[in-house]
Design a protein around this motif. Structure first.
Motif, PDB file in Angstrom:
ATOM      1  N   VAL A  10       0.846  -1.231  -0.044  1.00 27.02           N
ATOM      2  CA  VAL A  10       0.046   0.093   0.075  1.00 27.02           C
ATOM      3  C   VAL A  10       0.826   1.116   0.051  1.00 27.02           C
ATOM      4  N   ILE A  11       0.713   2.116  -1.113  1.00 27.50           N
ATOM      5  CA  ILE A  11       1.561   3.160  -1.226  1.00 27.50           C
ATOM      6  C   ILE A  11       0.846   4.435  -0.930  1.00 27.50           C
ATOM      7  N   ASP A  12       1.238   5.469  -0.273  1.00 30.28           N
ATOM      8  CA  ASP A  12       0.620   6.691  -0.126  1.00 30.28           C
ATOM      9  C   ASP A  12       0.924   7.672  -1.039  1.00 30.28           C
ATOM     10  N   PRO A  13       0.565   7.914  -2.194  1.00 34.10           N
ATOM     11  CA  PRO A  13       1.186   8.790  -3.206  1.00 34.10           C
ATOM     12  C   PRO A  13       1.164  10.314  -2.685  1.00 34.10           C
ATOM     13  N   SER A  14       0.363  10.623  -1.585  1.00 38.78           N
ATOM     14  CA  SER A  14       0.284  11.985  -1.393  1.00 38.78           C
ATOM     15  C   SER A  14       1.435  12.517  -0.602  1.00 38.78           C
ATOM     16  N   THR A  15       2.329  11.649  -0.026  1.00 39.89           N
ATOM     17  CA  THR A  15       3.906  11.960   0.413  1.00 39.89           C
ATOM     18  C   THR A  15       4.693  12.379  -0.807  1.00 39.89           C
ATOM     19  N   ARG A  16       4.407  12.274  -2.027  1.00 40.74           N
ATOM     20  CA  ARG A  16       5.205  12.836  -3.048  1.00 40.74           C
ATOM     21  C   ARG A  16       4.558  13.935  -3.615  1.00 40.74           C
TER      22      ARG A  16
ATOM     23  N   ALA B 250      -3.312   4.497  -2.129  1.00 41.19           N
ATOM     24  CA  ALA B 250      -4.309   4.867  -0.960  1.00 41.19           C
ATOM     25  C   ALA B 250      -4.747   6.208  -1.640  1.00 41.19           C
ATOM     26  N   VAL B 251      -6.053   6.433  -2.235  1.00 43.93           N
ATOM     27  CA  VAL B 251      -6.390   7.741  -2.415  1.00 43.93           C
ATOM     28  C   VAL B 251      -7.851   8.092  -1.746  1.00 43.93           C
ATOM     29  N   THR B 252      -8.036   9.295  -1.692  1.00 38.20           N
ATOM     30  CA  THR B 252      -9.457   9.942  -1.259  1.00 38.20           C
ATOM     31  C   THR B 252     -10.714   9.278  -1.881  1.00 38.20           C
ATOM     32  N   ASP B 253     -10.689   9.687  -3.176  1.00 35.74           N
ATOM     33  CA  ASP B 253     -11.796   8.867  -3.855  1.00 35.74           C
ATOM     34  C   ASP B 253     -11.313   8.897  -5.471  1.00 35.74           C
ATOM     35  N   VAL B 254     -12.063   7.787  -6.249  1.00 31.36           N
ATOM     36  CA  VAL B 254     -12.077   7.492  -7.618  1.00 31.36           C
ATOM     37  C   VAL B 254     -13.101   8.306  -8.047  1.00 31.36           C
TER      38      VAL B 254
ATOM     39  N   TRP C  42      -1.674  15.205 -14.686  1.00 26.97           N
ATOM     40  CA  TRP C  42      -1.643  13.526 -14.959  1.00 26.97           C
ATOM     41  C   TRP C  42      -0.327  13.068 -14.669  1.00 26.97           C
ATOM     42  N   ILE C  43      -0.217  12.117 -13.824  1.00 27.45           N
ATOM     43  CA  ILE C  43       0.824  11.609 -13.084  1.00 27.45           C
ATOM     44  C   ILE C  43       1.500  10.393 -13.682  1.00 27.45           C
ATOM     45  N   ASP C  44       2.678  10.126 -13.560  1.00 26.05           N
ATOM     46  CA  ASP C  44       3.366   8.960 -13.968  1.00 26.05           C
ATOM     47  C   ASP C  44       3.690   7.733 -12.538  1.00 26.05           C
ATOM     48  N   PRO C  45       2.867   6.905 -12.801  1.00 24.21           N
ATOM     49  CA  PRO C  45       2.823   5.971 -11.470  1.00 24.21           C
ATOM     50  C   PRO C  45       4.360   5.455 -11.259  1.00 24.21           C
ATOM     51  N   GLU C  46       5.005   5.254 -12.200  1.00 25.16           N
ATOM     52  CA  GLU C  46       6.251   4.529 -12.245  1.00 25.16           C
ATOM     53  C   GLU C  46       7.140   5.303 -11.259  1.00 25.16           C
ATOM     54  N   THR C  47       7.002   6.582 -11.599  1.00 21.50           N
ATOM     55  CA  THR C  47       8.105   7.451 -10.634  1.00 21.50           C
ATOM     56  C   THR C  47       7.580   7.787  -9.304  1.00 21.50           C
ATOM     57  N   ILE C  48       6.164   7.941  -9.013  1.00 25.54           N
ATOM     58  CA  ILE C  48       5.627   8.063  -7.647  1.00 25.54           C
ATOM     59  C   ILE C  48       5.920   6.812  -6.885  1.00 25.54           C
TER      60      ILE C  48
END
Length: 147
Positions: A63-69, A101-105, A137-143
């Motif tokens: 589980v990754i929290d992308p908000s930290t980045r 982990a996201v707030t909403d889709v 538009w983000i790149d999931p590989e770098t996040i």
């Protein structure tokens, strides 16, 4: 204004982190599930963006929290929970089975390359301009990459 040079239209999954709106290429996504922080087992010595792991249908999923980045330092979530998880089916995005982990889709959309403004930032593919505003538009590989 420089535009991204991409072939054809793309399908994206739009989601929120806190009050900010983002999207990523739908090709990376297997499913979207509900999650509870209670189900997450911490992983010792993991980077700050890795919350831990869960058992998702018998398979260990990080589980990754992308908000930290993505969100600025000092961002206050004001109690906004991250109860949804975008699960990636292709390990090329993350190096291991994982989910964000996201707030909403919000929705799946099709974007035209002419609506994407190029940016010079490692984690961002571009800024999608629409009538109702902008979406990053983000790149999931770098996040998801280890730091």
């Amino acid at each position: 204004m420089e535009r991204c040079e991409r072939m054809g239209s793309h399908q994206i999954l739009e989601f929120t982190l806190g009050e900010e709106q983002y999207c990523l290429d739908i090709e990376y996504v297997t499913e979207v599930v509900s999650r509870s922080k209670r189900d997450v087992t911490p992983i010792p010595d993991s980077p700050p963006h890795v919350e831990g792991a869960i058992d998702l249908r018998g398979e260990t999923t990080r589980v990754i929290d992308p908000s930290t980045r993505l969100l600025p330092d000092g961002y206050e979530d004001d109690g906004i929970s991250q109860e949804r998880m975008i699960v990636f089916g292709d390990e090329r995005a993350t190096g291991a089975r994982s989910g964000w982990a996201v707030t909403d889709v919000l929705r799946i959309s099709t974007i035209d390359p002419d609506s994407v403004e190029a940016v010079d930032e490692e984690m961002v593919n571009g800024i999608v301009t629409r009538e109702d505003g902008h979406v990053v538009w983000i790149d999931p590989e770098t996040i998801s990459a280890e730091t």
